[in-house]
Design an enzyme around this catalytic site. Structure first.
Site, PDB file in Angstrom:
ATOM      1  N   CYS A  49      12.219   8.138  12.486  1.00  0.00           N
ATOM      2  CA  CYS A  49      11.509   7.458  13.578  1.00  0.00           C
ATOM      3  C   CYS A  49      12.390   7.342  14.814  1.00  0.00           C
ATOM      4  O   CYS A  49      11.886   7.136  15.905  1.00  0.00           O
ATOM      5  CB  CYS A  49      11.037   6.079  13.135  1.00  0.00           C
ATOM      6  SG  CYS A  49      12.320   5.125  12.329  1.00  0.00           S
ATOM      7  N   GLU A 100       5.617  11.561  20.606  1.00  0.00           N
ATOM      8  CA  GLU A 100       6.450  11.940  19.476  1.00  0.00           C
ATOM      9  C   GLU A 100       5.875  13.174  18.773  1.00  0.00           C
ATOM     10  O   GLU A 100       4.668  13.278  18.575  1.00  0.00           O
ATOM     11  CB  GLU A 100       6.493  10.764  18.483  1.00  0.00           C
ATOM     12  CG  GLU A 100       7.407  10.976  17.292  1.00  0.00           C
ATOM     13  CD  GLU A 100       7.442   9.761  16.365  1.00  0.00           C
ATOM     14  OE1 GLU A 100       6.688   8.792  16.611  1.00  0.00           O
ATOM     15  OE2 GLU A 100       8.219   9.787  15.409  1.00  0.00           O
ATOM     16  N   GLU A 131       5.488  -0.527  13.186  1.00  0.00           N
ATOM     17  CA  GLU A 131       6.371   0.382  13.912  1.00  0.00           C
ATOM     18  C   GLU A 131       5.594   1.686  13.985  1.00  0.00           C
ATOM     19  O   GLU A 131       5.357   2.328  12.967  1.00  0.00           O
ATOM     20  CB  GLU A 131       7.660   0.531  13.127  1.00  0.00           C
ATOM     21  CG  GLU A 131       8.688   1.416  13.789  1.00  0.00           C
ATOM     22  CD  GLU A 131       9.750   1.834  12.792  1.00  0.00           C
ATOM     23  OE1 GLU A 131      10.251   0.993  12.030  1.00  0.00           O
ATOM     24  OE2 GLU A 131      10.053   3.041  12.768  1.00  0.00           O
ATOM     25  N   GLY A 164      -2.775   5.555  12.679  1.00  0.00           N
ATOM     26  CA  GLY A 164      -3.000   4.706  11.512  1.00  0.00           C
ATOM     27  C   GLY A 164      -2.611   3.268  11.776  1.00  0.00           C
ATOM     28  O   GLY A 164      -3.313   2.334  11.381  1.00  0.00           O
ATOM     29  N   GLY A 165      -1.486   3.100  12.462  1.00  0.00           N
ATOM     30  CA  GLY A 165      -1.007   1.740  12.719  1.00  0.00           C
ATOM     31  C   GLY A 165      -1.937   0.982  13.640  1.00  0.00           C
ATOM     32  O   GLY A 165      -2.211  -0.209  13.430  1.00  0.00           O
ATOM     33  N   GLY A 169       4.635   3.796  10.441  1.00  0.00           N
ATOM     34  CA  GLY A 169       3.859   5.031  10.370  1.00  0.00           C
ATOM     35  C   GLY A 169       3.427   5.507  11.735  1.00  0.00           C
ATOM     36  O   GLY A 169       4.128   5.299  12.731  1.00  0.00           O
ATOM     37  N   LYS A 181       0.884  -1.157   0.000  1.00  0.00           N
ATOM     38  CA  LYS A 181       0.000   0.000   0.000  1.00  0.00           C
ATOM     39  C   LYS A 181       0.927   1.214   0.000  1.00  0.00           C
ATOM     40  O   LYS A 181       1.627   1.477   0.979  1.00  0.00           O
ATOM     41  CB  LYS A 181      -0.909  -0.035   1.233  1.00  0.00           C
ATOM     42  CG  LYS A 181      -2.029   0.997   1.180  1.00  0.00           C
ATOM     43  CD  LYS A 181      -1.537   2.268   1.773  1.00  0.00           C
ATOM     44  CE  LYS A 181      -2.574   3.360   1.781  1.00  0.00           C
ATOM     45  NZ  LYS A 181      -1.980   4.629   2.249  1.00  0.00           N
TER      46      LYS A 181
END
Lengths: 535, 535
Positions: B282, B404, B245, B225-226, B221, B166
């Site tokens: 990240c 974050e 992640e 969303g994850g 991401g 994706k």
């Protein structure tokens, strides 16, 4: 609110034997988990852990008569079987002690710094650390080997993870006894007793999976219960790994050549595997593909003879007995299904507490009528033989024949050709095991369906067995006890050397000076551990 | 219904560059997954797979100018950085080709039959097989190394799993270009192009995770969303592994002795790590614990000087720019928080498209005011220093400083003593990395906080770094890129040799005759693979 009592029940009579404990309150669960969490530092000491696991095995062996008697009174599995199960249990504990000593499970990898690379590579040293407190959900059918002192507990403790076991309600007294022995063993090894604790009660099980300090879970049981706990583990603010073994049909395929060569031997062997432990093994063969024709008939005759000669047995509890009888009735009522030996209530004075073994037969094409539950459009086009007289029948009714029926029954699906075998296998969910019965020539590599079958069953099972039976899962380094969902909810094994991997996570140390490294990773390798070094 | 166009956008101007594709419909997703599934047999050929991975690396290298230009036009990451990222990407592909050839990842274990054991041990041969089609969710911030041709794709293909990526909406043209190169490489190696495919669109991503033939997923991401995809993966009728992640704060602790010894060097190094890739790594250090006092002041002065001298940068897209500015504003508005160099909109003619780097400071005790979010009652009693003047303030407001903030900013928390450091660390969620800046004497093992700090950060991170910076994750056998949730949703690594383990499951063969075993497991070891044998 009064505490809910936990009773030990005799499945041979259905009568309460004694009150063992009270169901754990949320406060009890929190106390057990918090105490386990506080004990994790002590458990990090590998020599103490090794001594603890060996002391636990020794104490269980020394208390064998008491442990086996307690388990038999609650499970009716019999002294011989339970004595063997205890030996398996203590073997497991000692094998994991050896694994801790060996240290290979730490999977130590060291990359030396390489400034000549683009970009330059720093020094990296990696090993595995324990996850934290592990919740273990004990199984009904192995009151020792998959319960309080069983494989999940042993592997988690070996990894350095304190354990809180949610005891199975079918053997609370055995659970309490084993927990007291494990806790005594911990103290003998200089560890806090709280490295292992037991809680009782359904609600306690839910509290446990949701506790913030529980870092992972192991489960052996039903799809329904396991999926509920899996969902709860995934829905946490911090999701945790849930290693569940939820159910398995354990298909067996008998080739025409094998039936021609060994029909009677296979029929008798199958009966033995189906009735072992009164059919209450997770790897009991639940679906057997047998060719149509005279050879297959000889096989089912031998199966009928052997099952008919099997005496009635006591299931683990009366709810299971009712579920078993209802499950058999539902399956036997389907059109085209016959019951050459009908599994049902036992006979004689204890009939209301026992069940008799049996089997059902069905044409394989009925099971192949629909595409695979999980398959794509492409897969659904494969090998589907529609049956004119059943066009009006909802084929989903036959789905139940592809679900595990706990107890001494199996379904024999008679097939016309190899296409039907493939079409049935393509519809199966994941399995712990798949078994092939082959002829001598086929095992020697003669042309035939064997090679294709090996490929087909590899896709749907965690263990592939040839010319033996799936019951009896060896505790060995190369064992794998797991498989695609719902056989297992993860790709790990709950039996054998690799079971320890479930309770660990890797940590890499970059440019950490030797004086500050864990002893396991120091340059001089003071603990003499196996390591893979990239120069 | 008209197809939804997918545009490539220039983040330097916010303008649409070209229409790259259309968003994938459910039918498109099904077609990609089904074609991948059909190609898995071809991909099972290990020599073909090896050739494919090497051809992919070669084609990417040969198209370097075009690939880097495409990625720069969509991401503004710059030619130098993207050239390095492409080198990392092709290195990864070749390293996984070597891993396939080596075969160690198959983790072959063989137990010989031992009839003398009780119970007798049958012969067991175990290796690992690919899971099936893998869904890869590409990252925004690495358009090559964590995107279509990145580590998830390379490791899944190496494992033998077809991949449907994706694509990330921030670089659809780069994704399409890389996909065409990978598909051409597959054909060069004699494999179907469909072993890799790309789909575009948010809805397509959800379709993908729910597709019955998708067997596992990799994701890099955001937490939001994850977690949504993780939940969808867990809610499937057949749940699948989701290796995500999701985000990391990457704490850094500077000891008083280190600040005394290297304040300026640490301040300047920190600025470099925070602004690398415009703060879009990240593993960017997002929270830095610096001692109060003159040495710490020198450090923050050096940090301020270096950040002040850093030119404005372009973030990956304008939504990220808005989120960054809003995130900085929210944090800077908290009582006690100062902004010695305020990160904010860029200056000059391109100011509306750029951001400037900066940092915030906060007293560490404000972050330590509450117990750990995940901790027990016991943990909450530890080291909590209440602040009289903040009694009326809701301490949860400071939670945002422990989250974050994607972009060129970091939070410096000034601490009074080691207790405050421990209290802040105890509150942190899981991290990809944790970094310690130590003095020379401390690295040599002198008494001080270093040993305790190593233990504390090991509990909360997947990688521990000493006297270096966490940005720049080496692709190496001992690397671990992961960590406790939300750094990762599983205990696997997405970088380095062990990343391949995510896409495999073990299968054990019991008493399977040599002629029917996979070549990898045959007694004569015709493929010369590494194996562990129990005699």
């Amino acid at each position: 609110m009064a505490a809910t009592p936990v009773w030990s029940v005799d499945p041979r009579t259905g009568k309460q034997r004694e009150q063992v404990a009270a169901e754990a309150t949320p406060h009890d669960v929190d106390r057990a988990v918090t105490a386990g969490h506080a004990a994790r530092g002590a458990l990090a000491d590998r020599p103490a852990r090794t001594a603890f696991l060996r002391a636990a095995a020794d104490l269980l062996d020394a208390s064998a008569a008491e442990v086996v008697a307690a388990a038999d009174a609650e499970t009716a599995l019999g002294t011989a079987r339970l004595t063997g199960e205890l030996a398996r249990t203590t073997y497991q504990l000692r094998a994991f002690a050896d694994a801790v000593e060996d240290g290979g499970y730490l999977d130590i990898r060291i990359d030396r710094a390489d400034p000549a690379l683009t970009p330059p590579r720093p020094e990296l040293r990696r090993y595995k650390v324990p996850l934290g407190v592990v919740a273990v959900y004990a199984a009904s059918n192995f009151p020792l080997a998959f319960s309080v002192p069983g494989g999940d507990t042993a592997s988690a403790l070996a990894a350095g993870c304190p354990v809180v076991v949610k005891a199975h309600p079918d053997h609370p007294a055995t659970s309490a006894l084993c927990a007291s022995l494990l806790r005594r063993a911990a103290e003998q090894a200089g560890l806090p007793a709280d490295v292992v604790a037991v809680v009782h009660g359904f609600d306690a099980g839910l509290e446990l999976i949701r506790h913030p300090l529980v870092a992972a879970a192991g489960f052996t049981g039903s799809i329904r219960g396991g999926r509920a706990l899996y969902d709860a583990a995934a829905a946490r603010p911090v999701p945790i790994p849930f290693h569940g073994e939820l159910g398995s049909l354990n298909p067996v395929v008998v080739t025409p050549a094998a039936a021609a060569e060994r029909a009677e031997e296979i029929g008798a062997g199958l009966a033995g595997s189906v009735t072992l432990g009164v059919g209450q093994f997770c790897v009991k063969p639940g679906l057997v593909l047998v060719p149509l024709g005279a050879d297959g008939d000889r096989l089912t005759d031998a199966l009928a003879k052997a099952l008919g000669a099997t005496g009635p047995g006591v299931l683990l509890d009366h709810r299971m007995r009712e579920n078993f009888l209802a499950g058999v009735r539902e399956r036997a009522a389907l059109p085209g299904v016959t019951a050459p030996v009908t599994p049902g209530p036992g006979t004689g004075p204890d009939g209301e507490h026992t069940v008799g073994a049996g089997f059902l037969t069905v044409p394989a094409r009925r099971l192949a009528a629909e595409g695979p539950a999980q398959g794509s459009a492409e897969d659904r086009e494969d090998g589907v033989a529609h049956d004119g007289e059943d066009q009006g029948k909802d084929h989903h009714d036959y789905e139940v024949l592809l679900e595990e029926c706990f107890g001494p029954v199996t379904v024999v699906a008679r097939y016309a050709d190899q296409g039907e075998v493939g079409a049935v296998l393509a519809r199966l969910p994941g399995n712990l095991s798949a078994t092939l019965q082959l002829s001598d020539a086929e095992t020697a590599g003669a042309p035939g369906p064997a090679a294709e079958l090996i490929g087909q069953v590899t896709e749907l099972a965690g263990r592939v067995v040839v010319n033996a039976w799936p019951t009896g899962v060896a505790v060995a380094p190369a064992q794998h006890h797991g498989g695609p969902y719902p056989a297992a909810t993860s790709h790990s094994s709950s039996v054998g050397g690799t079971a320890i991997e479930r309770w660990l996570r890797p940590v890499a140390y970059q440019s950490v000076p030797d004086a500050l490294l864990p002893a396991e990773l120091r340059e001089a390798n003071p603990l003499g551990l196996p390591r893979r070094v990239t120069p």
